[in-house]
Design a protein around this motif. Structure first.
Motif, mmCIF file in Angstrom:
data_model
loop_
_atom_site.group_PDB
_atom_site.id
_atom_site.type_symbol
_atom_site.label_atom_id
_atom_site.label_comp_id
_atom_site.label_asym_id
_atom_site.label_seq_id
_atom_site.Cartn_x
_atom_site.Cartn_y
_atom_site.Cartn_z
ATOM 1 N N ASP A 27 1.038 -1.178 -0.142
ATOM 2 C CA ASP A 27 0.073 -0.080 -0.233
ATOM 3 C C ASP A 27 0.827 1.451 -0.026
ATOM 4 O OD1 ASP A 27 -1.981 1.828 0.156
ATOM 5 O OD2 ASP A 27 -2.833 1.061 1.903
ATOM 6 N N ALA A 29 -0.425 4.233 -0.939
ATOM 7 C CA ALA A 29 -1.354 5.457 -0.883
ATOM 8 C C ALA A 29 -1.353 6.217 0.337
ATOM 9 C CB ALA A 29 -2.892 4.991 -1.082
ATOM 10 N N ASN A 30 -1.249 7.566 0.250
ATOM 11 C CA ASN A 30 -0.920 8.425 1.554
ATOM 12 C C ASN A 30 0.228 8.024 2.581
ATOM 13 O OD1 ASN A 30 -3.278 9.783 0.443
ATOM 14 N ND2 ASN A 30 -4.452 8.126 1.317
ATOM 15 N N VAL A 31 1.224 7.577 1.845
ATOM 16 C CA VAL A 31 2.231 7.425 2.677
ATOM 17 C C VAL A 31 3.644 8.205 2.358
ATOM 18 C CG1 VAL A 31 1.931 4.877 3.468
ATOM 19 C CG2 VAL A 31 3.069 5.203 1.374
ATOM 20 N N LYS A 32 4.348 8.540 3.409
ATOM 21 C CA LYS A 32 5.643 9.276 3.081
ATOM 22 C C LYS A 32 6.498 8.639 2.071
ATOM 23 C CE LYS A 32 9.255 11.843 4.962
ATOM 24 N NZ LYS A 32 10.566 11.839 5.571
ATOM 25 N N GLN A 67 4.788 12.553 -9.426
ATOM 26 C CA GLN A 67 5.377 12.899 -8.182
ATOM 27 C C GLN A 67 7.035 12.507 -8.092
ATOM 28 O OE1 GLN A 67 2.699 11.055 -8.821
ATOM 29 N NE2 GLN A 67 1.359 10.788 -7.100
#
Lengths: 248, 312
Positions: A27, A29-32, A67
């Motif tokens: 996963d 998503a939404n991690v540093k 990104q």
């Protein structure tokens, strides 16, 4: 002398890895996300060679999603001069990465490529060696010291049981190990400056490279979990337990 | 299907990793040959020929091969690969150095750090420093893999076989890379990556002097290798090559003793596959206790001397 430094955007090394419930992957998503630590060492080494007056230009290249621009900006903050992002949302395997980097190297004609020995997501430890092979340039992996003189790099390598020093004729590919250097912290003025440095966006289709995956990932699972054992009262009880467990 | 296993040795003896790679190879096929390369390594080839399950040993010797130059070794292995479906290489520093070159020369993927053979085309390998396991399937005709030897048992008997030893010519060396020197660590301690017992120190030790005074004697008493957390390395208490963790070495000894290590995620990634884990830390809430088989909540200043005494 021009140095090319490939950099990869990966899950930050201090973030806990979570496997997705459907076993399709990890996963993200939404991690540093951060620059692969070994790549950071590669950028730092290139910048030190520039500060010594040996290198004149440092080009950072990344292959990844939009990104990954941030990853290139990190490299520019440390001291790279310009960046190239080959933008793709596809997961590119090491052999295809090596082929794309070969195309970049042929266009940029660097004298040296410095890159991380492995990315801490796939842990393949393959791209640098593959790139060296495809370019037919000498390789020196797992570098803990690099000295460039007279068109040759003297590279001290971390090998099982000690160190080995090789001389590689330039152009060459060097992959970094931990001991090579300690990357500097980014200062605010350098972050501001980095944002003004040139960053070129490319597409996979700009290169005549087949990036179709060769391997099919059937599933990604969690390793067997360790459970906490027992607390022992003192050293004597510990030794008794270790003896009965058969490890002493 | 035929498999070529590349032997790992120290110049005098076959390493255990060769036998473990053989175990993985024998799960794929009964036609398994072993390549021994180096210089003055006839006795190592003879030892490989005695391993049970080996069909044939190939021996290639030259002064260049002795230096383990990746370009030379890859050229040798790629030349031989025509006769095999799988090339299996121990994931040692030498193996990791040349294996990707063989894959690139053959234009195939590298299956790195294989820890389980599911079937002839399906393998399990660790990603994210072993925090996740990836099951991959390949349809490529030729497979090049490195084998995570800690995941396989040394199955072959040392005296069980009687394979023939065949000499193969060493390829001419490439000019681009030259050997300058080597510096083997002269230590009575085992290598960190191969040790049966590892004693690691963390930031709690507070100084290099304290690290050396506390960790080294305990390691020597146990015949153990010395490791350290990244925090201890960053603080300068231990050299960088002691680092156990995601960005350092990944170890899996029979016994891992963590002294004054809190257990950051990146450290746990490097040691959680150890068979038995012991944690000594005065903070009962330290995350290291969540993976430890035996936890001793105590200040290392008293606990380590007590442990030395208890060990006799």
């Amino acid at each position: 002398m021009k140095i090319l430094v490939p950099v990869k955007r990966v899950l930050d090394y201090n973030v806990k890895v979570r496997v997705k419930a459907d076993q399709s992957g990890v996963d993200l998503a939404n991690v540093k996300m951060s620059m692969n630590p070994f790549d950071e060492i590669a950028v730092e080494e290139a910048v030190r060679l520039k500060e010594k007056g040996i290198a004149t230009e440092i080009v950072a290249v990344s292959i990844g999603p939009a990104q990954a621009k941030d990853t290139i900006i990190t490299a520019l903050t440390i001291g790279a001069d310009r960046g190239i992002l080959i933008q793709t949302d596809q997961d590119i395997e090491p052999l295809a990465v090596a082929k794309l980097l070969k195309a970049v190297a042929e266009a940029e004609q660097p004298d040296l490529i410095i890159m991380g020995k492995q990315a801490i997501d796939g842990d393949n430890n393959a791209t640098g060696q593959m790139l060296s092979t495809l370019l037919d340039w000498p390789q020196a992996t797992f570098a803990s010291k690099v000295v460039v003189e007279n068109g040759e790099a003297h590279v001290t390598r971390e090998v099982d049981g000690g160190l080995q020093t090789l001389g590689v004729k330039l152009p060459a590919v060097i992959t970094t190990d931990l001991r090579l250097n300690e990357p500097r912290y980014a200062s605010l003025p350098n972050i501001m400056k980095a944002k003004k440095k040139p960053l070129e966006i490319k597409a996979i289709t700009d290169y005549a490279v087949d990036v179709v995956p060769r391997l099919k990932v059937l599933k990604v699972t969690e390793p067997p979990k360790r459970t906490a054992g027992i607390k022992v009262a003192d050293a004597a009880e510990l030794v008794a337990n270790l003896k009965s467990a058969g490890v002493l | 299907m035929a498999v070529l296993v590349i032997a790992d040795h120290d110049g005098a003896h076959l390493r255990d990793t060769t036998n473990k790679t053989l175990t993985a190879a024998l799960q794929l096929s009964t036609d398994v040959d072993v390549l021994v390369y180096g210089d003055g390594v006839q006795s190592i080839a003879d030892a490989a020929a005695k391993l049970s399950g080996v069909r044939k040993v190939l021996l290639s010797q030259s002064a260049d091969l002795k230096q383990d130059i990746a370009e030379d070794v890859a050229a040798l292995v790629t030349g031989l690969a025509a006769n095999y479906d799988v090339v299996a290489i121990p994931a040692s520093s030498a193996g990791k150095n040349f294996a990707p070159r063989v894959a690139a020369l053959l234009d195939v993927s590298l299956l790195s750090d294989v820890m389980e053979v599911v079937d002839a085309n399906t393998f399990v390998r660790p990603i994210y420093a072993g925090n996740a396991l990836e099951t991959v399937q390949t349809s490529e005709a030729k497979k090049v893999m490195t084998v995570r030897t800690t995941a396989f048992k040394a199955a072959a008997e040392a005296e069980g076989g009687s394979a023939t030893v065949e000499t193969v010519a060493a390829p001419a060396s490439k000019a681009g890379t030259r050997f300058i020197s080597e510096e083997k660590v002269v230590s009575d301690r085992p290598e960190l990556g191969a040790a049966k017992i590892v004693v690691s120190g963390g930031r709690a030790l507070g100084s290099k002097e304290e690290f050396d005074a506390v960790i080294d004697p305990l390691a020597d008493k146990l015949g153990a290798a010395v490791g350290a957390s990244r925090a201890a390395v960053d603080a300068g208490y231990a050299p960088n090559d002691y680092q156990v963790g995601q960005t350092g070495k990944v170890v899996a000894p029979a016994l891992y003793i963590a002294v004054g290590i809190s257990g950051a995620i990146q450290h746990l990634a490097g040691m959680k596959d150890s068979k038995v884990i012991v944690a000594i830390n005065k903070d009962p809430e330290a995350p290291i206790f969540s993976v430890a088989d035996y936890g001793l909540v105590a200040d290392y200043k008293t606990a380590v001397p007590d442990l030395m005494k208890a060990l006799g």
